[in-house]
Enzyme design. Structure first.
Site, PDB file in Angstrom:
ATOM      1  N   PRO A  89       0.788  -1.226   0.000  1.00  0.00           N
ATOM      2  CA  PRO A  89       0.000   0.000   0.000  1.00  0.00           C
ATOM      3  C   PRO A  89       0.823   1.281   0.000  1.00  0.00           C
ATOM      4  CG  PRO A  89       0.083  -0.948   2.173  1.00  0.00           C
ATOM      5  CD  PRO A  89       0.756  -1.925   1.285  1.00  0.00           C
TER       6      PRO A  89
ATOM      7  N   THR B  56      -2.831  -5.615   0.012  1.00  0.00           N
ATOM      8  CA  THR B  56      -3.783  -4.766  -0.692  1.00  0.00           C
ATOM      9  C   THR B  56      -4.253  -3.601   0.193  1.00  0.00           C
ATOM     10  OG1 THR B  56      -5.737  -4.828  -2.099  1.00  0.00           O
ATOM     11  CG2 THR B  56      -5.848  -6.105  -0.060  1.00  0.00           C
ATOM     12  N   ALA B  57      -4.685  -2.525  -0.457  1.00  0.00           N
ATOM     13  CA  ALA B  57      -5.023  -1.294   0.266  1.00  0.00           C
ATOM     14  C   ALA B  57      -6.071  -1.528   1.351  1.00  0.00           C
ATOM     15  CB  ALA B  57      -5.505  -0.231  -0.718  1.00  0.00           C
TER      16      ALA B  57
ATOM     17  N   MET C  49     -10.996   2.997  -5.359  1.00  0.00           N
ATOM     18  CA  MET C  49     -11.226   4.067  -6.341  1.00  0.00           C
ATOM     19  C   MET C  49     -12.611   4.665  -6.159  1.00  0.00           C
ATOM     20  SD  MET C  49      -9.522   2.191  -9.662  1.00  0.00           S
ATOM     21  CE  MET C  49     -10.172   0.553  -9.347  1.00  0.00           C
TER      22      MET C  49
ATOM     23  N   ASP D 232       3.632   1.675 -11.696  1.00  0.00           N
ATOM     24  CA  ASP D 232       2.486   2.584 -11.722  1.00  0.00           C
ATOM     25  C   ASP D 232       2.812   3.847 -10.932  1.00  0.00           C
ATOM     26  OD1 ASP D 232       1.032   0.803 -13.165  1.00  0.00           O
ATOM     27  OD2 ASP D 232      -0.041  -0.024 -11.450  1.00  0.00           O
TER      28      ASP D 232
ATOM     29  N   GLY E 149      -0.313  -2.148  -3.983  1.00  0.00           N
ATOM     30  CA  GLY E 149      -1.133  -3.147  -3.300  1.00  0.00           C
ATOM     31  C   GLY E 149      -0.844  -4.541  -3.795  1.00  0.00           C
ATOM     32  N   ASP E 150      -1.894  -5.278  -4.089  1.00  0.00           N
ATOM     33  CA  ASP E 150      -1.754  -6.620  -4.662  1.00  0.00           C
ATOM     34  C   ASP E 150      -1.990  -6.517  -6.160  1.00  0.00           C
ATOM     35  OD1 ASP E 150      -1.895  -9.761  -3.900  1.00  0.00           O
ATOM     36  OD2 ASP E 150      -3.131  -9.283  -5.650  1.00  0.00           O
TER      37      ASP E 150
ATOM     38  N   LYS F 221      -1.020   5.978 -15.018  1.00  0.00           N
ATOM     39  CA  LYS F 221      -2.231   5.406 -14.460  1.00  0.00           C
ATOM     40  C   LYS F 221      -2.624   6.057 -13.153  1.00  0.00           C
ATOM     41  CE  LYS F 221      -3.540   1.641 -16.849  1.00  0.00           C
ATOM     42  NZ  LYS F 221      -3.362   0.354 -16.236  1.00  0.00           N
TER      43      LYS F 221
HETATM   44  N1  SAH Z   1      -3.902  -3.134  -6.607  1.00  0.00           N
HETATM   45  C1  SAH Z   1      -4.204  -2.106  -5.624  1.00  0.00           C
HETATM   46  C2  SAH Z   1      -5.418  -1.304  -5.968  1.00  0.00           C
HETATM   47  C3  SAH Z   1      -5.264  -0.464  -7.193  1.00  0.00           C
HETATM   48  S1  SAH Z   1      -6.668   0.532  -7.494  1.00  0.00           S
HETATM   49  C4  SAH Z   1      -4.356  -2.762  -4.248  1.00  0.00           C
HETATM   50  O1  SAH Z   1      -4.415  -3.986  -4.151  1.00  0.00           O
HETATM   51  O2  SAH Z   1      -4.404  -2.015  -3.271  1.00  0.00           O
HETATM   52  C5  SAH Z   1      -6.199   2.050  -6.741  1.00  0.00           C
HETATM   53  C6  SAH Z   1      -7.049   2.292  -5.524  1.00  0.00           C
HETATM   54  O3  SAH Z   1      -6.527   1.567  -4.433  1.00  0.00           O
HETATM   55  C7  SAH Z   1      -7.065   3.719  -5.059  1.00  0.00           C
HETATM   56  O4  SAH Z   1      -8.001   4.490  -5.754  1.00  0.00           O
HETATM   57  C8  SAH Z   1      -7.466   3.553  -3.611  1.00  0.00           C
HETATM   58  O5  SAH Z   1      -8.850   3.311  -3.488  1.00  0.00           O
HETATM   59  C9  SAH Z   1      -6.758   2.281  -3.254  1.00  0.00           C
HETATM   60  N2  SAH Z   1      -5.458   2.533  -2.608  1.00  0.00           N
HETATM   61  C10 SAH Z   1      -4.239   2.214  -3.067  1.00  0.00           C
HETATM   62  N3  SAH Z   1      -3.293   2.575  -2.175  1.00  0.00           N
HETATM   63  C11 SAH Z   1      -3.938   3.143  -1.138  1.00  0.00           C
HETATM   64  C12 SAH Z   1      -3.521   3.704   0.092  1.00  0.00           C
HETATM   65  N4  SAH Z   1      -2.223   3.761   0.454  1.00  0.00           N
HETATM   66  N5  SAH Z   1      -4.467   4.187   0.927  1.00  0.00           N
HETATM   67  C13 SAH Z   1      -5.765   4.122   0.609  1.00  0.00           C
HETATM   68  N6  SAH Z   1      -6.209   3.599  -0.539  1.00  0.00           N
HETATM   69  C14 SAH Z   1      -5.317   3.112  -1.399  1.00  0.00           C
END
Ligand code: SAH
Length: 483
Positions: A239, A345-346, A397, A262, A316-317, A284
């Protein structure tokens, strides 16, 4: 000239007073004298080798006695005598008694045996290192006794860097040495083979425990005379916090020729790659796509075909809203080898920041990962029904459609009082936490003060979170609007 150079290379301060060597101990006797913790520590260290270990302890402490029994190490319950040392390759004086240790040292030296006296450097012929063991590969760290804590810190760092399967890989390598020497000329070709062997397909197969596959990859590498093959790792960067990266992700980053990342992946993580690695940002971020998905797919295929070792770094993942499905399909279609490395993941990072149980006994036993964007259509998606049935919902998102999500869920029958948690910049020092109800959620869309990525979590389980570090989602909004 020559003399000058030698003098520069070896100033008195840069000379080692204890020089590391690797001593053959296989099947040879090693004796540890002592009853307690110190003897046990040395015995444990030596037990990582194939030396034949004997402990001499007249009144062994229970832990020492049970350890020797459990590890099949012989324990002589006798008062120390000089003949206990007979024939030993190494001896340890670990009695904790100064005069006795000194006697053991004197006896050992008289018999020509190298000896170590615990905590008495002046009596030692050798020091024991902090050890990273990937037998047959060993990394020994020594500080000449000046900093045991420092040695352990370095040990931990090196241990993290090296795959647990490195030893097995090295053993496999030994079985290929003759064939490689017969088939490949000395120099670049042979070096290329071993480089690829230790970091390419054979290493990857061994890493996941597939011995036969590792062997097949080593054969194939030999058949193509060591020519490197491209490989793409789709890697979750977590994250945002650097130390939430997995060890595997870290290792792959350090080996990558190219890092394709990204916009959400922090610079600090990208910087973990080799200094000479090529870095390609593929954008992105909302509103500024610097490359289309099709262009990214093509880029990965091209890099793979060019024999590059690529880390495709995603926040994230990689398999959660990461469009990894499309990238994997493109790579499969082109016959380029790839692997997937999961990340935090977030939603998990946000939940951790909020101390929020995503499943809560008697309250919520399922969880939904969604973007909420499917709520825009006419029909209610299945996950909305799950939410009404008590599932915890993580919305990725979701900022720009917060009002839509709230209204649709309330219309569908979810209580407006359902708890909502919002985390901006989860896991990072800049994180901000907000709480409210579903009725407050539309306020998220209006807030212009949130500039980082935002995770929204909805459901009754949210009520189990910790709210003393979060602020109100809606009240804050009114203040912002008033200002
Ligand atoms: N693959 C990523 C998600 C990508 S989509 C995962 O698994 O986390 C991008 C979205 O992830 C952002 O719009 C937000 O909703 C979330 N996100 C990613 N990093 C974040 C963070 N540090 N804090 C809060 N939301 C986050």
């Amino acid at each position: 000239m020559y003399h000058l150079k030698v003098a520069q290379m070896s100033t008195p301060e840069s000379r080692l007073n204890a020089f590391p060597i690797f001593m053959k101990v296989d099947g040879r006797p090693v004796v540890v004298v002592g009853n307690g913790d110190e003897a046990l520590a040395k015995a444990r260290l030596m037990a990582q080798s194939s030396a034949v270990l004997t402990i001499v302890a007249e009144t062994p402490e229970p832990e020492l006695a049970s350890w020797t029994a459990a590890n099949g190490v012989s324990l002589l319950r006798e008062a120390y005598r000089p003949d206990h040392l007979a024939g030993a390759t190494l001896a340890f004086a670990a009695t904790g008694e100064e005069t006795l240790d000194a006697r053991i040292v004197a006896d050992a030296r008289a018999a020509g045996i190298c000896v170590n006296a615990v905590d008495r450097p002046e009596l030692c012929d050798f020091f024991t290192p902090a050890l990273v063991n990937r037998a047959p590969v060993a990394i020994a760290i020594g500080t000449e006794g000046t900093g045991p804590v420092l040695a352990q810190m370095i040990r931990a760092r090196i241990d993290r860097m090296l795959s647990p399967s490195l030893g097995r890989l090295a053993t496999l390598a030994a079985s290929y040495r003759a064939a490689v020497e017969a088939l490949l000329p000395k120099g670049a070709a042979r070096r290329g083979y071993w480089n690829e062997f230790f970091s390419g397909a054979p290493a990857r197969a061994m890493e996941i425990g597939h011995f036969a596959e590792a062997q097949a990859a080593a054969d194939a590498l030999l058949a193509r005379r060591g020519a490197v093959e491209g490989h793409i790792a789709l890697v979750g960067a977590g994250p945002g916090a650097e130390d939430l990266l997995t060890l595997r992700a870290h290792r792959l980053l350090m080996e990558a020729d190219v890092i394709v990342h990204d916009a959400l992946v922090p610079e600090a993580i990208i910087a973990m790659g080799r200094r000479d690695a090529e870095r390609i940002g593929v954008g992105k971020r909302k509103g500024c796509h610097s490359k289309s998905q099709a262009e990214i797919n093509d880029l990965l295929v091209d890099l793979g075909r060019a024999g590059k070792r690529v880390v495709r770094l995603k926040s994230g993942d990689p398999l959660v809203f990461g469009r990894a499905g499309e990238e994997m399909a493109a790579l499969r279609g082109a016959g380029v080898s790839y692997e997937v490395v999961p990340g935090v993941t977030a939603a998990f990072a946000a939940a951790a920041d909020f101390e929020l149980p995503l499943t809560l006994r008697g309250v919520s036993s399922s969880m939904v990962f969604t973007t909420g964007h499917d709520l825009k259509g006419g029909a209610l998606p299945d996950w909305a029904k799950l939410a009404i049935a008590g599932a915890t919902v993580a919305v990725y998102m979701g900022r720009s459609i917060a009002a839509e999500v709230a209204t649709r869920l309330i219309d569908a029958g979810l209580s407006p009082d359902t708890a909502v948690a919002v985390v901006e910049n989860a896991s990072l020092p800049t994180k901000r936490l907000f709480h409210g109800t579903l009725a407050d959620l539309p306020a998220l869309e209006a807030r212009s003060d949130l500039t980082g990525p935002v995770m929204t979590i909805i459901g009754d389980a949210v009520a189990g979170a910790r709210f003393d570090t979060s602020s109100a989602l809606a009240v804050q909004d009114r203040a912002t609007v008033a200002a």
